[in-house]
Design a protein around this motif. Structure first.
Motif, PDB file in Angstrom:
ATOM      1  N   GLY A 498       0.807  -1.208   0.000  1.00 38.48           N
ATOM      2  CA  GLY A 498       0.000   0.000   0.000  1.00 38.48           C
ATOM      3  C   GLY A 498       0.841   1.260   0.000  1.00 38.48           C
ATOM      4  N   GLN A 518      -2.421   6.427  -4.169  1.00 37.46           N
ATOM      5  CA  GLN A 518      -2.757   5.291  -3.306  1.00 37.46           C
ATOM      6  C   GLN A 518      -3.755   4.361  -3.991  1.00 37.46           C
ATOM      7  N   THR A 522      -2.667   0.577  -5.101  1.00 42.95           N
ATOM      8  CA  THR A 522      -3.323  -0.524  -4.395  1.00 42.95           C
ATOM      9  C   THR A 522      -4.061  -1.437  -5.356  1.00 42.95           C
ATOM     10  N   TYR A 526      -2.937  -5.228  -6.311  1.00 41.60           N
ATOM     11  CA  TYR A 526      -3.857  -6.294  -5.937  1.00 41.60           C
ATOM     12  C   TYR A 526      -4.105  -7.221  -7.129  1.00 41.60           C
ATOM     13  N   VAL A 540      -4.308  -5.351   2.227  1.00 39.50           N
ATOM     14  CA  VAL A 540      -3.827  -3.988   2.055  1.00 39.50           C
ATOM     15  C   VAL A 540      -3.400  -3.441   3.419  1.00 39.50           C
ATOM     16  N   LYS A 560      -1.458   5.331   5.625  1.00 37.81           N
ATOM     17  CA  LYS A 560      -1.697   4.262   4.649  1.00 37.81           C
ATOM     18  C   LYS A 560      -3.108   3.711   4.727  1.00 37.81           C
ATOM     19  N   ILE A 562      -6.912   2.999   4.147  1.00 33.92           N
ATOM     20  CA  ILE A 562      -7.896   3.165   3.080  1.00 33.92           C
ATOM     21  C   ILE A 562      -9.040   4.048   3.586  1.00 33.92           C
ATOM     22  N   ALA A 572      -9.271   5.208  -2.606  1.00 35.10           N
ATOM     23  CA  ALA A 572      -8.907   3.796  -2.733  1.00 35.10           C
ATOM     24  C   ALA A 572      -9.987   2.883  -2.185  1.00 35.10           C
TER      25      ALA A 572
END
Length: 582
Positions: A498, A518, A522, A526, A540, A560, A562, A572
């Motif tokens: 992340g 971000q 991410t 993923y 994450v 970091k 989400i 994100a």
């Protein structure tokens, strides 16, 4: 010992609320007699960390003293009386009416003491708890680590903990006073397996017994039961058996069904002496080839690493925060979390059982350093904490794996035998779940991963490395994943990846710390992880922003998340929801 429960045979009193509090700046409160009566005009909330409740306590990492009075009902005179603290960081000592009862080391697991002999029934009882939150190299996790022992960052941060989350002090989980009869059910251990469409439930029950009678064990709603005759004055009684559930309803995220195992201790006249109801789920978890199987079906873990962290509460447990977090996990489509980097509260795990959230339970072994491998002191401490964690959590169906360490120094020869001993110890306590540790550097020189059931790695290509160069970071991630599987030949889980994003910062084209960077990093990473046939999950880092020590790389908190620290979604979050709910 079993989680306290209010039943026909047991009383339960919450001691949560306001306690008197005093800061012991010189760690000499006992010498001054604070355990015989605390001189304080300050109140503080329990459960909650002390740091954010008062400005002058934010950077207080010495010893704090808690005190309150409680009256015990007269009818409890024939009972055993116990005090349980869900967790207090870090070294706790309990006094009742000025008499020391016991001490517990460790900041993230409960401790229970019998206090019967110290209780008065004709007056209020003074409960005193001293919590030593000093940061030291031999604590788990460690702090004040010499720079020449560090393998990754955290140099010069304030306070000087050797891990990337704030070292909150205080009583962070509920304080409960409860009773049991003189003869009582001490522990229940369940494990399950499948036989066709039936479930087999192996049970082991430990009792402290002074009566002749019968122990009855049954699964409510089924015809499965067993009885065991008891003789008087059996100090430690252990009952083992297997109960069969036909056409079992299997626990899984889509249907987190919980059975209830009822244990009753009866006397010769058939009167109930003690009763406890243990909830459990029938399910199996195995690693088979490159797959993680839940009830025989392949499973890919989507979700987060996260922290017990919230404004004002610090690491304090609060039901509203649990409700909000589980709601957001469901909203975004996550099926799992890792309790990074310590065991989470009983209350979190009970909720996860009911909601079907899959959990990797982790120890507080983050930041192991080279000196920890010298002698047996840290190994013995580590094994004790593993024992406490497994014994507390073994009945939770939500826990599908154990993680025994995060980002330790696994690149020196001494780490080989050390981590093998941790694996063997955990496996001797519970062989029904896979076990892992988490690596943060290239695996070529890692001497510990080979001992574990699956490989877990934290990778930040495009952030700490290849910063701002997302295309390059994605290429490196793709190649490094293949190399990891080539070397170890085991299923691989990415337990952290992340980027930081400051909520409200938008840049086009995406740049570091923007919500766009971000979100793109991410989601692209993923999809790379998910495309590999040998990967079993992608978590994450992290679920929400969280407080850390002060350092130039952190803008007040680690960003970091989400979600923001107060649980508002960043860009994100919406992008991951689209991926995970396809």
């Amino acid at each position: 010992m079993l989680y306290p429960q209010l039943t026909a045979s047991r009383m339960l009193i919450s001691l949560d609320g306001f306690w008197q509090f005093a800061a012991d700046h010189h760690n000499d409160g006992e010498e001054q007699g604070w355990h015989t009566g605390l001189q304080s005009d300050r109140e503080i909330a329990v459960p909650a960390s002390w740091n954010e409740q008062y400005q002058d306590l934010m950077y207080f990492f010495e010893t704090g003293w808690y005190e309150r009075e409680v009256e015990i009902p007269q009818h409890a005179q024939s009972e055993k009386i116990w005090l349980r603290v869900g967790a207090a960081n870090y070294l706790s000592t309990l006094w009742v009416n000025g008499i020391e009862v016991g001490q517990h080391e460790g900041g993230h697991l409960p401790f229970v003491f019998e206090i019967t002999e110290f209780i008065k029934f004709d007056r209020p009882n003074r409960i005193t708890i001293r919590v030593d939150a000093r940061i030291m190299p031999d604590r788990l996790p460690p702090g004040a680590v010499p720079e020449d022992e560090m393998i990754i960052g955290f140099k010069g941060q304030y306070p000087s903990n050797y891990y990337d989350f704030f070292p909150y002090g205080g009583i962070n989980r509920p304080v409960l006073l409860f009773t049991t009869p003189d003869s009582y059910i001490q522990n229940i251990h369940t494990s399950t397996k499948l036989s066709g469409s039936d479930g087999e439930v192996n049970v082991r029950i430990t009792m402290k017994n002074k009566i002749s009678g019968t122990c009855r064990v049954s699964i409510r709603g089924t015809d499965s039961s067993l009885n065991r005759k008891l003789t008087a004055n059996e100090a430690d009684v252990e009952i083992e058996g297997c109960l069969r559930v036909s056409q079992a309803r299997l626990w899984c995220p889509e249907d987190p069904f919980l059975y209830e195992l009822e244990v009753q201790l009866m006397d010769d006249q058939g009167a109930m002496v003690d009763q406890y109801v243990q909830k459990f789920g029938i399910r199996t978890v195995v690693i088979e080839g490159t797959k993680l199987l839940l009830n025989g079906k392949p499973l890919f873990l989507t979700g987060f690493g996260m922290h017990e962290d919230f404004p004002v509460l610090g690491k304090g447990v609060h039901p509203a925060v649990l409700t909000k977090d589980f709601n957001l996990l469901d909203w975004i489509g996550a099926n799992s979390i890792r309790t990074s980097h310590y065991p989470y509260s009983d209350e979190f795990l009970h909720y996860a059982d009911r909601k079907g959230l899959l959990v990797i339970g982790e120890t507080p072994f983050v930041g192991f350093v080279r000196s920890h491998y010298q002698g047996n002191a840290i190994r013995d401490k580590a094994q004790r904490v593993i024992t406490e964690m497994v014994e507390r959590d073994i009945n939770h169906p939500c826990i599908i794996a154990w993680s025994l360490a995060n980002e330790g120094d696994t690149f020196v020869p001494e780490a080989d035998a050390f981590y093998k001993s941790l694996y063997d110890h955990a496996k001797s306590l519970d062989d029904s779940r896979p076990i892992t540790i988490i690596n943060c550097l290239d695996v070529e020189e890692d001497v510990a991963l080979k001992h574990y059931d699956f490989v877990s790695i934290n990778r930040y290509y495009g952030w700490y490395e290849q910063a701002g160069r997302l295309d390059e970071g994605c290429r490196v991630l793709d190649a490094k994943l293949d190399r990891c599987y080539e070397l170890l030949g085991k299923p691989v889980m990415i337990t952290e990846f992340g980027a930081d994003a400051v909520a409200g910062v938008h840049v086009d084209p995406p740049e570091l710390f923007s919500e766009e960077y971000q979100a793109e990093m991410t989601c692209r990473q993923y999809e790379i992880i998910r495309s590999k046939p040998y990967t079993i999950g992608a978590h994450v880092w992290s679920f929400a922003d969280f407080k850390t020590s002060q350092t130039p790389s952190r803008v007040v908190v680690n960003r970091k998340g989400i979600f923001t620290r107060d649980r508002q979604p960043k860009l994100a979050a919406h992008k991951l929801k689209e991926l995970w709910k396809q």
